[in-house]
Motif scaffolding. Structure first.
Motif, PDB file in Angstrom:
ATOM      1  N   THR A 281       0.826  -1.199   0.000  1.00  0.00           N
ATOM      2  CA  THR A 281       0.000   0.000   0.000  1.00  0.00           C
ATOM      3  C   THR A 281       0.864   1.254   0.000  1.00  0.00           C
ATOM      4  OG1 THR A 281      -1.720  -1.170   1.211  1.00  0.00           O
ATOM      5  CG2 THR A 281      -1.792   1.224   1.255  1.00  0.00           C
ATOM      6  N   ILE A 282       0.535   2.195  -0.890  1.00  0.00           N
ATOM      7  CA  ILE A 282       1.244   3.478  -0.934  1.00  0.00           C
ATOM      8  C   ILE A 282       0.639   4.448   0.066  1.00  0.00           C
ATOM      9  CG2 ILE A 282       2.098   5.315  -2.431  1.00  0.00           C
ATOM     10  CD1 ILE A 282       1.317   3.587  -4.817  1.00  0.00           C
ATOM     11  N   GLY A 283      -0.677   4.435   0.167  1.00  0.00           N
ATOM     12  CA  GLY A 283      -1.367   5.327   1.093  1.00  0.00           C
ATOM     13  C   GLY A 283      -2.785   4.849   1.293  1.00  0.00           C
ATOM     14  N   GLY A 284      -3.439   5.370   2.311  1.00  0.00           N
ATOM     15  CA  GLY A 284      -4.816   4.970   2.548  1.00  0.00           C
ATOM     16  C   GLY A 284      -5.398   5.681   3.747  1.00  0.00           C
ATOM     17  N   GLY A 285      -6.680   5.453   3.958  1.00  0.00           N
ATOM     18  CA  GLY A 285      -7.348   6.091   5.080  1.00  0.00           C
ATOM     19  C   GLY A 285      -8.810   5.725   5.120  1.00  0.00           C
ATOM     20  N   GLY A 286      -9.605   6.608   5.688  1.00  0.00           N
ATOM     21  CA  GLY A 286     -11.024   6.319   5.775  1.00  0.00           C
ATOM     22  C   GLY A 286     -11.751   7.285   6.687  1.00  0.00           C
ATOM     23  N   ARG A 287     -13.025   6.984   6.878  1.00  0.00           N
ATOM     24  CA  ARG A 287     -13.917   7.829   7.679  1.00  0.00           C
ATOM     25  C   ARG A 287     -13.876   7.366   9.133  1.00  0.00           C
ATOM     26  NH1 ARG A 287     -17.545  11.540   7.681  1.00  0.00           N
ATOM     27  NH2 ARG A 287     -17.209  12.045   5.479  1.00  0.00           N
ATOM     28  N   TYR A 288     -13.931   8.346  10.057  1.00  0.00           N
ATOM     29  CA  TYR A 288     -13.828   8.026  11.487  1.00  0.00           C
ATOM     30  C   TYR A 288     -14.785   8.916  12.283  1.00  0.00           C
ATOM     31  CZ  TYR A 288     -10.514  11.899  10.801  1.00  0.00           C
ATOM     32  OH  TYR A 288      -9.917  13.083  10.419  1.00  0.00           O
ATOM     33  N   ASP A 289     -16.067   8.683  12.133  1.00  0.00           N
ATOM     34  CA  ASP A 289     -17.065   9.573  12.721  1.00  0.00           C
ATOM     35  C   ASP A 289     -17.142   9.495  14.243  1.00  0.00           C
ATOM     36  OD1 ASP A 289     -17.630  10.391  10.173  1.00  0.00           O
ATOM     37  OD2 ASP A 289     -19.477   9.240   9.977  1.00  0.00           O
ATOM     38  N   GLY A 290     -16.498   8.510  14.871  1.00  0.00           N
ATOM     39  CA  GLY A 290     -16.540   8.415  16.329  1.00  0.00           C
ATOM     40  C   GLY A 290     -15.274   8.848  17.027  1.00  0.00           C
ATOM     41  N   LEU A 291     -14.245   9.230  16.290  1.00  0.00           N
ATOM     42  CA  LEU A 291     -12.945   9.491  16.912  1.00  0.00           C
ATOM     43  C   LEU A 291     -12.959  10.730  17.798  1.00  0.00           C
ATOM     44  CD1 LEU A 291      -9.968   8.926  17.306  1.00  0.00           C
ATOM     45  CD2 LEU A 291      -9.499  10.089  15.140  1.00  0.00           C
ATOM     46  N   VAL A 292     -13.613  11.785  17.355  1.00  0.00           N
ATOM     47  CA  VAL A 292     -13.621  13.016  18.153  1.00  0.00           C
ATOM     48  C   VAL A 292     -14.238  12.754  19.525  1.00  0.00           C
ATOM     49  CG1 VAL A 292     -14.462  15.397  18.269  1.00  0.00           C
ATOM     50  CG2 VAL A 292     -13.645  14.475  16.090  1.00  0.00           C
ATOM     51  N   GLU A 293     -15.291  11.956  19.560  1.00  0.00           N
ATOM     52  CA  GLU A 293     -15.898  11.610  20.854  1.00  0.00           C
ATOM     53  C   GLU A 293     -14.940  10.807  21.724  1.00  0.00           C
ATOM     54  OE1 GLU A 293     -20.345  10.653  20.950  1.00  0.00           O
ATOM     55  OE2 GLU A 293     -19.810  10.298  18.831  1.00  0.00           O
ATOM     56  N   LEU A 294     -14.195   9.886  21.115  1.00  0.00           N
ATOM     57  CA  LEU A 294     -13.227   9.100  21.878  1.00  0.00           C
ATOM     58  C   LEU A 294     -12.210   9.991  22.571  1.00  0.00           C
ATOM     59  CD1 LEU A 294     -12.416   6.072  19.524  1.00  0.00           C
ATOM     60  CD2 LEU A 294     -13.593   5.992  21.724  1.00  0.00           C
ATOM     61  N   LEU A 295     -11.897  11.121  21.948  1.00  0.00           N
ATOM     62  CA  LEU A 295     -10.911  12.035  22.510  1.00  0.00           C
ATOM     63  C   LEU A 295     -11.553  13.155  23.319  1.00  0.00           C
ATOM     64  CD1 LEU A 295      -8.309  12.246  19.603  1.00  0.00           C
ATOM     65  CD2 LEU A 295      -8.212  10.896  21.694  1.00  0.00           C
ATOM     66  N   GLY A 296     -12.826  12.982  23.681  1.00  0.00           N
ATOM     67  CA  GLY A 296     -13.464  13.895  24.617  1.00  0.00           C
ATOM     68  C   GLY A 296     -14.257  15.023  24.000  1.00  0.00           C
ATOM     69  N   GLY A 297     -14.494  14.984  22.699  1.00  0.00           N
ATOM     70  CA  GLY A 297     -15.246  16.035  22.038  1.00  0.00           C
ATOM     71  C   GLY A 297     -16.669  15.634  21.734  1.00  0.00           C
ATOM     72  N   PRO A 298     -17.432  16.532  21.141  1.00  0.00           N
ATOM     73  CA  PRO A 298     -18.807  16.217  20.749  1.00  0.00           C
ATOM     74  C   PRO A 298     -18.823  15.360  19.491  1.00  0.00           C
ATOM     75  CG  PRO A 298     -18.237  18.419  20.001  1.00  0.00           C
ATOM     76  CD  PRO A 298     -17.062  17.932  20.793  1.00  0.00           C
ATOM     77  N   PRO A 299     -19.929  14.713  19.164  1.00  0.00           N
ATOM     78  CA  PRO A 299     -19.997  13.930  17.919  1.00  0.00           C
ATOM     79  C   PRO A 299     -19.616  14.803  16.722  1.00  0.00           C
ATOM     80  CG  PRO A 299     -21.921  13.518  19.282  1.00  0.00           C
ATOM     81  CD  PRO A 299     -21.190  14.653  19.928  1.00  0.00           C
ATOM     82  N   THR A 300     -18.596  14.369  16.009  1.00  0.00           N
ATOM     83  CA  THR A 300     -18.070  15.151  14.879  1.00  0.00           C
ATOM     84  C   THR A 300     -17.578  14.193  13.812  1.00  0.00           C
ATOM     85  OG1 THR A 300     -17.297  16.856  16.427  1.00  0.00           O
ATOM     86  CG2 THR A 300     -16.438  16.939  14.173  1.00  0.00           C
ATOM     87  N   PRO A 301     -18.152  14.211  12.637  1.00  0.00           N
ATOM     88  CA  PRO A 301     -17.668  13.312  11.585  1.00  0.00           C
ATOM     89  C   PRO A 301     -16.307  13.759  11.056  1.00  0.00           C
ATOM     90  CG  PRO A 301     -19.346  14.783  10.716  1.00  0.00           C
ATOM     91  CD  PRO A 301     -19.291  15.037  12.189  1.00  0.00           C
ATOM     92  N   GLY A 302     -15.561  12.796  10.535  1.00  0.00           N
ATOM     93  CA  GLY A 302     -14.255  13.119   9.974  1.00  0.00           C
ATOM     94  C   GLY A 302     -13.808  12.058   8.988  1.00  0.00           C
ATOM     95  N   ILE A 303     -12.899  12.441   8.129  1.00  0.00           N
ATOM     96  CA  ILE A 303     -12.297  11.501   7.174  1.00  0.00           C
ATOM     97  C   ILE A 303     -10.903  12.001   6.836  1.00  0.00           C
ATOM     98  CG2 ILE A 303     -13.332  12.682   5.178  1.00  0.00           C
ATOM     99  CD1 ILE A 303     -13.355   9.867   3.805  1.00  0.00           C
ATOM    100  N   GLY A 304      -9.976  11.078   6.571  1.00  0.00           N
ATOM    101  CA  GLY A 304      -8.624  11.499   6.223  1.00  0.00           C
ATOM    102  C   GLY A 304      -7.808  10.356   5.661  1.00  0.00           C
ATOM    103  N   PHE A 305      -6.538  10.662   5.394  1.00  0.00           N
ATOM    104  CA  PHE A 305      -5.616   9.644   4.884  1.00  0.00           C
ATOM    105  C   PHE A 305      -4.204   9.960   5.334  1.00  0.00           C
ATOM    106  CE2 PHE A 305      -5.623  12.742   1.270  1.00  0.00           C
ATOM    107  CZ  PHE A 305      -4.263  13.046   1.248  1.00  0.00           C
ATOM    108  N   GLY A 306      -3.349   8.962   5.201  1.00  0.00           N
ATOM    109  CA  GLY A 306      -1.919   9.137   5.396  1.00  0.00           C
ATOM    110  C   GLY A 306      -1.182   8.432   4.270  1.00  0.00           C
TER     111      GLY A 306
END
Length: 424
Positions: A281-306
């Motif tokens: 794999t050269i690169g990849g990522g995906g959607r993580y709509d629960g991550l902000v809540e895991l880190l103590g924030g409000p429900p916030t959708p997100g998506i990214g790659f590395g």
């Protein structure tokens, strides 16, 4: 005497490789500009809990690969192993939820993982990481994938494919995970040690294994993509339609799960076409709509790659991308004799003020030796200054490409004349 070497799993980026790095960084700046992203830089180390919560305690990153240490104040810290949790932490800490949404952020950042070193994979590597926070729109997913696809194209990387999948949402996929465990249960004794451990803690990652002992069982496993919830199915189809509209080459990979716990819905990897088992794999990522809540924030959708820059460069080289060696200087000042050092520095300063890359020779070496250094530096013009020239207020301009004869030039006029010849 001890001869020190770079630590295992690290590398020195020597001058010959710098053009590749510069090309990638230039392309990153341009592609992020085209897609409306802003740069962010986070610390090299963070509170270790950022990654333990954000990456999941059953991932290889947290279980095996993080560099964790306690500082002198007793804080438990970790060198950054991957970019997304750190950027999400910054999003929350600096109140970016109050900015116009979505927030589009990117960074190029050193990452540290205690992994088995191999070609293109280092314990310290640099990653281009991009995140969009505050939108659940499937078109945003497609835009993120398209930006990565465009980056590779800008760098001359061809014959690659996006492998696309969907992990559904957390609640709908619980039934699938139960079925997956039932499928694997009779085969547990034949699985790798890692997969046996993941069976209870994170069974979805059984499909992520590259271990030879696990591969025979993956194809027969139930496929999550075949049983998506209606909302996830609609989202997935919208992403595919947008990718087709953007002329991004993709295929749906029913076994694609990615290696981190926080992903939901869209997941993707970019893989060379000649890698049938998708291990490079050269690169990849995906959607993580629960991550902000895991880190103590409000429900916030997100998506990214590395995507790792070292891995990108390997693929550029595979695609025949090369660079001509860059000269160390355009002009080289050869000087020797009493008083010439000061005049040489003055000449160099005036040349550099005009944008001419200039190297000053070592005045304790002969003219001949300094001219050899000028040729080795790739300079096009040498400015020769001895005691006689200094006394007469001139400097000799000598073309170094075998074209033309050397000729005297007034010291005061020489920098402008050299700049004119180089730019003309």
């Amino acid at each position: 005497m001890t001869r020190f070497q770079a630590p295992r799993g690290t590398q020195d980026v020597l001058p010959a490789m710098q053009p590749y790095w510069q090309a990638v960084l230039d392309a990153v700046r341009e592609v992020t500009r085209l897609h409306g992203f802003q740069r962010i830089d986070t610390p090299v180390f963070e509170d270790a809990r950022v990654f333990e919560k954000g990456s999941g305690d059953s991932t290889d990153i947290v279980e095996k690969e993080m560099y964790v240490f306690e500082d002198r104040g007793g804080d438990r810290l970790a060198l950054t192993p991957e970019g997304t949790p750190a950027i999400v932490r910054a999003y929350l800490e600096h109140g970016m939820a109050s900015w116009p949404q979505p927030v589009r952020l990117y960074t190029t950042h050193p990452m540290f993982r205690y992994d088995r070193p191999q070609k293109g994979r280092y314990r310290q590597h640099t990653q281009f990481d991009s995140e969009v926070l505050g939108s659940s729109d499937p078109l945003v997913d497609a835009e993120v994938i398209t930006m990565l696809w465009r980056l590779y194209g800008m760098l001359g990387i061809r014959n690659i494919t996006v492998r696309l999948g969907s992990l559904d949402d957390l609640e709908p996929r619980r039934a699938y995970i139960r079925d997956l465990k039932e499928y694997y249960r009779p085969h547990l004794a034949s699985l790798s040690e890692d997969s046996q451990r993941r069976f209870e803690r994170n069974p979805l990652r059984l499909l992520d294994s590259k271990d030879e002992r696990d591969l025979p069982f993956k194809e027969g496993a139930p496929k999550l993509i075949d049983r998506l919830s209606p909302a996830a199915r609609e989202h997935h189809e919208a992403v595919m339609a947008a990718l087709r509209a953007a002329n991004v080459k993709f295929l749906v990979d029913p076994l694609l799960v990615r290696g981190l716990d926080y992903y939901n819905r869209t997941v993707f990897e970019v893989v060379p076409d000649d890698d049938e088992r998708a291990q490079g794999t050269i690169g990849g990522g995906g959607r993580y709509d629960g991550l902000v809540e895991l880190l103590g924030g409000p429900p916030t959708p997100g998506i990214g790659f590395g995507t790792g820059i070292e891995r990108i460069i390997l693929e550029m080289q595979k695609n025949g991308i090369t660079f001509e060696p860059s000269p160390a200087a355009e002009a080289f000042i050869v000087h020797r004799g009493e008083g010439t050092a000061t005049a040489a520095i003055q000449l160099a300063t005036a040349l550099r003020d005009l944008g001419v890359a200039t190297v000053v020779g070592e005045g304790d070496r002969s003219f001949k030796a300094q001219l050899r250094s000028a040729n080795a530096a790739g300079a096009r013009i040498a400015l020769i200054l001895g005691e006689d020239e200094l006394a007469n207020g001139v400097v000799l301009l000598k073309p170094l490409a075998g074209e033309g004869e050397q000729e005297p030039q007034p010291l005061a006029a020489a920098p402008a004349e050299v700049a004119r010849r180089l730019r003309g």
